[in-house]
Design an enzyme around this catalytic site. Structure first.
Site, PDB file in Angstrom:
ATOM      1  N   LYS A  79       0.852  -1.187   0.000  1.00 44.88           N
ATOM      2  CA  LYS A  79       0.000   0.000   0.000  1.00 44.88           C
ATOM      3  C   LYS A  79       0.886   1.234   0.000  1.00 44.88           C
ATOM      4  CE  LYS A  79      -4.599   0.159   1.986  1.00 44.88           C
ATOM      5  NZ  LYS A  79      -5.378   0.166   3.233  1.00 44.88           N
TER       6      LYS A  79
HETATM    7  O1  G3P Z   1      -8.090   0.802   4.987  1.00 43.11           O
HETATM    8  C1  G3P Z   1      -8.496   1.982   4.403  1.00 43.11           C
HETATM    9  C2  G3P Z   1      -9.920   2.370   4.716  1.00 43.11           C
HETATM   10  O2  G3P Z   1     -10.793   1.305   4.436  1.00 43.11           O
HETATM   11  C3  G3P Z   1     -10.121   3.009   6.057  1.00 43.11           C
HETATM   12  O3  G3P Z   1     -11.466   3.191   6.355  1.00 43.11           O
HETATM   13  O4  G3P Z   1     -13.229   3.618   8.019  1.00 43.11           O
HETATM   14  O5  G3P Z   1     -10.861   4.328   8.536  1.00 43.11           O
HETATM   15  O6  G3P Z   1     -12.232   5.537   6.835  1.00 43.11           O
HETATM   16  P1  G3P Z   1     -11.977   4.233   7.504  1.00 43.11           P
END
Ligand code: G3P
Length: 223
Positions: free
Chosen positions: A86
């Site tokens: 990533k």
């Molecule tokens: O892993 C990246 C993403 O899915 C993070 O999500 O819920 O922290 O905005 P969130």
């Protein structure tokens, strides 16, 4: 369309695999930080996930300069054949994506918030692009609209980069992603479990079981 689990929690991963619900896993530094208990190191956590999952596992670099990202990406890549690196959507990140894709090391470009960023990642050979829909909704935008735009652009120019919808908060994000034709959706385990649920399913099952007690009052299955 593939479903990935957005977590670094090994118990959730094992359970989701048993239910046949997931094709891969995505992690990020925040998710890893929640699992650093019982003396487990970053390396222990990541190795266990890579070993457990029969599919791609995204692991994020934390360097922000080009060479630092390449060094960390190489270490992550050496941990297992299913590791996906990533890399954040920044200028050094774009340079790193180009280098890694030329070496056939798969990259997931993360922290993408518009379709132009997604296009740059695709041009530089990213295997996946991760637009964060929930975080756009949080600031009053329609996160799903950029998925629509990215799908159109990738189709227009035949980009092979897979659209991995991230920051998913609810089943409506999932439904809209499937209608648009996203390639992958990653989500927390509580959202994945909600996909299987419907109150009418519970109500129907409860009625079937109460009627069955008229056939077999002890709840047995007399065959
Ligand atoms: O892993 C990246 C993403 O899915 C993070 O999500 O819920 O922290 O905005 P969130």
């Amino acid at each position: 369309m593939k479903i990935f689990l957005d977590t670094a929690n090994i118990d959730e991963i094992k359970e989701a695999i048993e239910y046949g619900l997931i094709d891969g896993v995505t992690t990020n530094p925040t998710l890893i930080s929640r699992e650093q208990k019982d003396g487990k190191s970053f390396s222990d956590i990541v190795k266990e996930i890579l070993k457990t999952v029969d599919g791609p596992v995204s692991i994020e670099v934390v360097a922000t300069d080009y060479q630092g990202m390449i060094d960390q990406a190489t270490k992550i890549h050496n941990l297992g054949p299913n590791a996906v690196i990533k890399i954040p959507m920044t200028l050094p990140g774009l340079k790193a994506m180009k280098t890694l894709s030329e070496k056939h090391i798969p990259v997931n470009c993360t922290l993408v918030f518009n379709a132009i960023q997604a296009t740059l990642a695709a041009r530089n050979g990213a295997e996946y692009v991760s637009p964060f829909v929930g975080r756009l909704d949080d600031i009053g935008e329609d996160g799903m609209e950029i998925i629509n735009q990215i799908r159109t652009i990738y189709n227009n120019y035949s980009f092979k980069t897979k659209i991995l919808v991230a920051s998913v908060r609810n089943p409506v994000h999932v439904l809209r992603s499937m209608i648009i034709g996203a390639d992958v959706i990653t989500m927390p385990y509580d959202v994945i479990k909600k996909l299987a649920m419907h109150p009418k399913t519970d109500e129907g099952l409860s009625k079937f079981l109460s009627d069955w007690r008229k056939v077999a009052p002890d709840g047995s299955f007399p065959i």
